[in-house]
Write a protein that holds these residues in place. Structure first.
Motif, PDB file in Angstrom:
ATOM      1  N   PHE A   1       0.861  -1.179   0.000  1.00  0.00           N
ATOM      2  CA  PHE A   1       0.000   0.000   0.000  1.00  0.00           C
ATOM      3  C   PHE A   1       0.898   1.229   0.000  1.00  0.00           C
ATOM      4  O   PHE A   1       1.788   1.347   0.833  1.00  0.00           O
ATOM      5  N   THR A   2       0.664   2.151  -0.935  1.00  0.00           N
ATOM      6  CA  THR A   2       1.506   3.328  -1.079  1.00  0.00           C
ATOM      7  C   THR A   2       0.711   4.574  -0.719  1.00  0.00           C
ATOM      8  O   THR A   2      -0.440   4.724  -1.135  1.00  0.00           O
ATOM      9  N   PHE A   3       1.351   5.458   0.054  1.00  0.00           N
ATOM     10  CA  PHE A   3       0.728   6.699   0.503  1.00  0.00           C
ATOM     11  C   PHE A   3       1.655   7.868   0.178  1.00  0.00           C
ATOM     12  O   PHE A   3       2.876   7.721   0.220  1.00  0.00           O
ATOM     13  N   ASN A   4       1.069   9.012  -0.135  1.00  0.00           N
ATOM     14  CA  ASN A   4       1.810  10.261  -0.331  1.00  0.00           C
ATOM     15  C   ASN A   4       1.530  11.181   0.846  1.00  0.00           C
ATOM     16  O   ASN A   4       0.384  11.273   1.305  1.00  0.00           O
ATOM     17  N   LYS A   5       2.561  11.886   1.291  1.00  0.00           N
ATOM     18  CA  LYS A   5       2.400  12.815   2.417  1.00  0.00           C
ATOM     19  C   LYS A   5       1.667  14.045   1.924  1.00  0.00           C
ATOM     20  O   LYS A   5       2.008  14.624   0.909  1.00  0.00           O
ATOM     21  N   ILE A   6       0.611  14.419   2.665  1.00  0.00           N
ATOM     22  CA  ILE A   6      -0.158  15.598   2.285  1.00  0.00           C
ATOM     23  C   ILE A   6       0.001  16.727   3.294  1.00  0.00           C
ATOM     24  O   ILE A   6      -0.428  17.829   3.052  1.00  0.00           O
ATOM     25  N   ARG A   7       0.624  16.423   4.429  1.00  0.00           N
ATOM     26  CA  ARG A   7       0.876  17.459   5.440  1.00  0.00           C
ATOM     27  C   ARG A   7       1.829  16.943   6.459  1.00  0.00           C
ATOM     28  O   ARG A   7       1.923  15.858   6.841  1.00  0.00           O
TER      29      ARG A   7
END
Length: 106
Positions: A100-106
């Protein structure tokens, strides 16, 4: 000579502490799943909030050995995931090998 050894020991201890804490620092903040709507937020107090639409789950987390993320799921026990953080990208891998891949948004 004793002062030099003590200084060397303290520097080594600080180096080890910074290596083990860094993954936790990198994890802090909000992350959005790349191919989904899930948002995970990690706090410095060891709490994680997972939000997916109207559903919100709050749980405790621990980073073990810098590579394992352990989530407490109440009476169901805990879930362990392999975690990797590189700049603004987090990858979680479960025991089945699903990634599972996530991008930092804050």
């Amino acid at each position: 000579m004793k002062a030099f050894r003590l200084c060397l020991f303290m520097c080594f201890a600080l180096l080890l502490a910074s290596c083990t804490l860094k993954p936790t620092w990198d994890l802090l903040g909000k992350w959005q799943k790349v191919d989904g709507t899930e948002v995970m937020e990690f706090t410095g107090e060891g709490m994680m909030q997972l939000t997916d639409g109207p559903i919100t789950i709050n749980t405790k987390y621990k980073v073990i050995g810098g590579k394992e993320l352990q989530l407490e799921i109440g009476s169901l026990g805990s879930v362990s995931l392999t975690v990797s953080v590189e700049r603004n990208k987090m990858t979680l891998t479960n025991a089945k090998g699903e990634v599972f891949t996530f991008n930092k948004i804050r």
